[in-house]
Write an enzyme that holds these catalytic residues in place. Structure first.
Site, PDB file in Angstrom:
ATOM      1  N   HIS A 102       0.830  -1.211   0.000  1.00 24.17           N
ATOM      2  CA  HIS A 102       0.000   0.000   0.000  1.00 24.17           C
ATOM      3  C   HIS A 102       0.863   1.260   0.000  1.00 24.17           C
ATOM      4  CE1 HIS A 102      -2.324  -3.288   1.762  1.00 24.17           C
ATOM      5  NE2 HIS A 102      -3.420  -2.671   1.367  1.00 24.17           N
ATOM      6  N   PRO A 145      -6.026  -4.850  11.279  1.00 20.92           N
ATOM      7  CA  PRO A 145      -7.475  -4.845  11.465  1.00 20.92           C
ATOM      8  C   PRO A 145      -7.882  -3.414  11.858  1.00 20.92           C
ATOM      9  CG  PRO A 145      -6.432  -6.634  12.724  1.00 20.92           C
ATOM     10  CD  PRO A 145      -5.344  -5.676  12.299  1.00 20.92           C
ATOM     11  N   HIS A 184      -4.070   3.154  -3.319  1.00 20.55           N
ATOM     12  CA  HIS A 184      -4.301   2.598  -1.979  1.00 20.55           C
ATOM     13  C   HIS A 184      -3.520   1.310  -1.757  1.00 20.55           C
ATOM     14  CE1 HIS A 184      -6.273   0.877   1.566  1.00 20.55           C
ATOM     15  NE2 HIS A 184      -6.230  -0.243   0.868  1.00 20.55           N
ATOM     16  N   GLU A 222     -17.460  -3.681  24.954  1.00 24.85           N
ATOM     17  CA  GLU A 222     -16.635  -4.879  25.090  1.00 24.85           C
ATOM     18  C   GLU A 222     -15.391  -4.822  24.211  1.00 24.85           C
ATOM     19  OE1 GLU A 222     -19.900  -4.921  24.337  1.00 24.85           O
ATOM     20  OE2 GLU A 222     -20.809  -5.624  26.212  1.00 24.85           O
ATOM     21  N   HIS A 246     -28.386 -14.702  25.751  1.00 29.44           N
ATOM     22  CA  HIS A 246     -27.314 -14.564  26.729  1.00 29.44           C
ATOM     23  C   HIS A 246     -26.599 -15.886  27.027  1.00 29.44           C
ATOM     24  CE1 HIS A 246     -29.020 -10.653  27.197  1.00 29.44           C
ATOM     25  NE2 HIS A 246     -28.318 -10.356  28.268  1.00 29.44           N
TER      26      HIS A 246
HETATM   27  C1  LIG Z   1     -11.365  -4.508  10.041  1.00 31.63           C
HETATM   28  C2  LIG Z   1     -10.851  -4.358   8.661  1.00 31.63           C
HETATM   29  N1  LIG Z   1     -11.713  -4.387   7.636  1.00 31.63           N
HETATM   30  C3  LIG Z   1     -11.258  -4.295   6.374  1.00 31.63           C
HETATM   31  C4  LIG Z   1      -9.936  -4.193   6.109  1.00 31.63           C
HETATM   32  C5  LIG Z   1      -9.430  -4.144   4.681  1.00 31.63           C
HETATM   33  N2  LIG Z   1      -8.953  -2.786   4.384  1.00 31.63           N
HETATM   34  C6  LIG Z   1      -7.670  -2.456   4.479  1.00 31.63           C
HETATM   35  S1  LIG Z   1      -7.387  -0.844   4.133  1.00 31.63           S
HETATM   36  C7  LIG Z   1      -9.020  -0.578   3.844  1.00 31.63           C
HETATM   37  C8  LIG Z   1      -9.504   0.785   3.433  1.00 31.63           C
HETATM   38  C9  LIG Z   1      -9.114   1.751   4.428  1.00 31.63           C
HETATM   39  O1  LIG Z   1      -9.335   3.026   3.978  1.00 31.63           O
HETATM   40  P1  LIG Z   1      -8.474   4.167   4.625  1.00 31.63           P
HETATM   41  O2  LIG Z   1      -8.328   3.932   6.053  1.00 31.63           O
HETATM   42  O3  LIG Z   1      -9.074   5.436   4.195  1.00 31.63           O
HETATM   43  O4  LIG Z   1      -7.054   3.954   3.998  1.00 31.63           O
HETATM   44  P2  LIG Z   1      -6.445   4.681   2.702  1.00 31.63           P
HETATM   45  O5  LIG Z   1      -7.093   4.079   1.512  1.00 31.63           O
HETATM   46  O6  LIG Z   1      -6.736   6.118   2.835  1.00 31.63           O
HETATM   47  O7  LIG Z   1      -5.002   4.337   2.780  1.00 31.63           O
HETATM   48  C10 LIG Z   1      -9.748  -1.731   4.010  1.00 31.63           C
HETATM   49  C11 LIG Z   1     -11.209  -1.830   3.818  1.00 31.63           C
HETATM   50  C12 LIG Z   1      -9.057  -4.187   7.213  1.00 31.63           C
HETATM   51  N3  LIG Z   1      -7.747  -4.108   7.070  1.00 31.63           N
HETATM   52  N4  LIG Z   1      -9.551  -4.239   8.471  1.00 31.63           N
END
Ligand SMILES: Cc1ncc(C[n+]2csc(CCOP(=O)(O)OP(=O)(O)O)c2C)c(N)n1
Ligand SMILES: [Mg+2]
Length: 654
Positions: free
Chosen positions: A24, A114, A255, A402, A464
């Site tokens: 990225h 994540p 990205h 949580e 629950h």
């Molecule tokens: C919980 C989670 N869901 C989905 C992803 C997959 N994912 C990685 S980056 C991204 C997009 C994030 O967008 P942004 O934070 O704006 O990053 P940018 O494109 O600006 O670098 C996604 C959906 C992930 N890493 N974690």
């Protein structure tokens, strides 16, 4: 010079992603200016002393931008982040994994990737800083927690839990910088969000401002203002994703894919970086290394203060972790009294009783609950609440959050100096699973106190009542899942969990009262092997009954009934499958025996495979529960001594 320092990040990032043909580049290129100003003018870290307790913490919550962190750590001169690591980005065995992995290299404060986990974990770090400061003072503890979040982190629900919690606690040394590039994977963020983030943070009692993320003076002024404000701070940094790539910047194309050789060549021209891939001119490198030198000087000044500090010994002891010998002595004495008194208490109550001993012995435990303190029984008599006005306490009201709680506990553990435990109902493990998984992946000592562990909770009903939750937690690597059968096993589980420095633990505890089964005291922890023979058969076994938690009592009843019918049954208590699996094969064979086996647990059969053999039966649940008094539910769902008896006799006669 700062321009060149930022361009070094851009170049290393785009070249490493290109070499890996994966990764990225957009985020590191877009946030290079913000990160450079932050490090060059503010950050206090000493790469030659990466674990210095009073360092600033830097958390890259937008973990996909890992090359930002790797570039910085390389440029700063961390000795395990040479150019070979940058060249081998995302390759087998390299420290430069796709996303930053805690423990893989120095200067990686937490695992991220994540989305949302980083900011929520950072809240725990910032909380730990204030709590440690309240104990040891400004001379020893006075550092900031800086976080970079992306649009994705702020869209994730966990971010809201973290923001709300941090705002209420007034964690003023937490500074979050948002990569406000209005782009995520699917394209413009307007496809899916229109939230006014400045207003959102302000509404949660944060200092909240916007800045041009490519204007270095403005960025510096914003960070100054953030440091000066007593509230946690949010800085929305307006950036262009992939900044510098003439044709691709500002688009989702940057990205998560290499820019390509042509665009990289054009970017070199556009930003004025004529240097070959993976080379950084000496003067630029020197600029970054000056940051490290400044940090080293700060570290030395701190070490001198530490020398003269009356808190030095206690501070070191807190960082060294629990005194396990003292704990064992206190807990063995306590278990002896339990075996003598044989109380009939719920294991959640037994947990609180154990915690009274633990919290009186260890100064570093930090308890809490997600708004279920009176149900989880996580608070003990000596614990004062932590609040925005007073961080000297050791009990945290996490609120109904949580996931935020679990991530904050990761942050507390990562920061160092504290052993966090926190409670909710077992069934709500699903609400915090993302952070629990990271506790396990990072190998941190975080203890989850999860009560109301089966249909035995009764009237609250199937929403629950965990049924599949135990199996789902047992599926997570490096997570010890305990389901103690009585007060003695509960005390053992606590001692074992506290002693496991690199494995988080879950304690699954009953709402309903259970008799003490272990009425003769032994010093050694029977639960340490995961499963053991609680009641041996008189003579060669006809059947082995294996149970956990509240169902061990049922197995014992059944064994007595079987004995009355002339059938010799052994009862094995199996409070921790993971520990049992780690025992030598000979021990496991001895415990499980050759006779047919019946497993009993008020949950689904999945995860029991290794304990049951070819000739076996399982008494448990294969549907959701229901709302009724607990004893009626056990009868209704057939989790009874009679059912175990019937299954055993059927196996024997087969
Ligand atoms: C919980 C989670 N869901 C989905 C992803 C997959 N994912 C990685 S980056 C991204 C997009 C994030 O967008 P942004 O934070 O704006 O990053 P940018 O494109 O600006 O670098 C996604 C959906 C992930 N890493 N974690
Ligand atoms: Mg974005």
């Amino acid at each position: 010079m700062e321009n060149h320092m930022a361009n070094a990040i851009r170049a290393l990032s785009m070249d490493a992603v290109q070499a890996a043909n994966s990764g990225h580049p957009g985020m590191p290129m877009g946030m290079a200016d913000v990160a450079t100003v932050l490090f060059n003018r503010f950050i206090k870290i000493d790469p030659s002393n990466p674990d210095w307790p009073d360092r600033d913490r830097f958390v890259l919550s937008a973990g996909h931008g890992s090359m930002l962190l790797y570039s910085i750590n390389h440029l700063l001169g961390y000795d395990d982040m040479g150019m070979d690591q940058i060249r081998n980005f995302r390759q087998m065995g390299a420290r430069t994994a796709g996303h930053p992995e805690y423990g893989h290299a120095k200067g990686i404060e937490t695992t991220t990737g994540p989305l949302g986990q980083g900011i929520a974990t950072a809240v725990g770090m910032a909380l730990a800083e204030r709590m440690q400061n309240a104990r040891f003072g400004d001379d020893l503890v006075d550092h900031h927690t800086y976080v970079i979040v992306g649009d994705g982190c702020l869209m994730e629900g966990i971010s809201h839990e973290a923001i709300d919690f941090a705002g209420n606690l007034g964690l003023g040394k937490l500074i979050v910088m948002w990569d406000d590039n209005a782009i995520s994977i699917d394209g413009a963020t307007s496809l899916s969000t229109g939230t006014d983030q400045i207003a959102r943070f302000a509404a949660s009692n944060w200092h909240s401002i916007a800045v041009d993320g490519h204007d270095k003076g403005a960025i510096a002024a914003a960070i100054e203002a953030a440091k000066a404000d007593p509230r946690p701070s949010f800085i929305a940094c307006k950036t262009i994703i992939g900044f510098g790539a003439p044709n691709k910047q500002g688009t989702a194309a940057t990205h998560g894919a290499p820019l390509g050789a042509d665009e990289i060549a054009l970017t070199r021209e556009a930003i004025g970086w004529p240097h070959a891939p993976f080379t950084v001119p000496a003067d630029v490198k020197a600029g970054w290394e000056a940051i490290a030198a400044r940090g080293q000087a700060a570290q030395r000044a701190w070490a001198a203060r530490m020398q003269g500090s009356s808190h030095a010994q206690a501070f070191r002891a807190a960082l060294a972790g629990p005194d396990l010998a003292a704990l064992h002595t206190a807990m063995a004495k306590y278990r002896q009294s339990l075996s003598a008194d044989a109380p009939k208490v719920a294991t959640r109550k037994a947990s609180q009783m154990a915690l009274e001993v633990i919290n009186a012995t260890l100064p570093t435990t930090v308890g809490g609950s997600a708004d279920l303190t009176g149900s989880n029984l996580t608070k003990t008599s000596s614990m004062a609440p932590v609040s925005a006005d007073d961080f000297s306490g050791s009990y945290i009201y996490y609120g109904v959050r949580e996931h935020g709680m679990a991530a904050a506990m990761n942050g507390l553990a990562l920061h160092g100096g504290f052993v966090p435990y926190g409670g909710t109902f077992l069934v709500f493990a699903d609400y915090m699973r993302g952070a629990m998984r990271l506790s396990a992946l990072m190998g941190k000592r975080v203890i989850y106190v999860l009560t109301h562990d089966s249909i035995g909770l009764g009237e609250d009903g199937p929403t629950h009542q965990p049924v599949e939750t135990l199996a789902s937690l047992r599926a997570i690597p490096n997570l010890n899942v305990y389901r103690p059968a009585d007060a003695v096993e509960t005390a053992e589980a606590w001692e074992l969990a506290l002693g496991d420095e690199t494995t988080p633990s879950v304690l699954c505890l009953s709402r309903q009262s259970l008799p003490t089964l272990r009425t003769s005291h032994v010093d050694a922890l029977q639960s340490s092997k995961g499963a053991y023979v609680l009641r041996e058969a008189t003579g060669p076994r006809d059947v082995t009954l294996i149970a956990t938690g509240s169902e061990v009592e049922i197995a014992l009843d059944s064994a007595r009934q079987l004995a009355a019918s002339g059938i010799k049954a052994a009862v094995v208590s199996a409070p921790c499958f993971e520990r049992f699996k780690a025992q030598p094969a000979a021990y496991r064979a001895q415990i499980l025996g050759d006779a047919p086996r019946v497993g009993v647990e008020a949950a689904i059969e999945q995860s029991w495979g290794p304990l049951l053999g070819d000739s076996s039966a399982f008494i448990g649940m294969d549907s959701f529960g229901a709302s009724a008094p607990a004893d009626q539910l056990y009868t209704h769902f057939g989790v009874t001594a009679q059912a175990v008896f019937d299954a055993a006799t059927k196996l024997i006669n087969a």
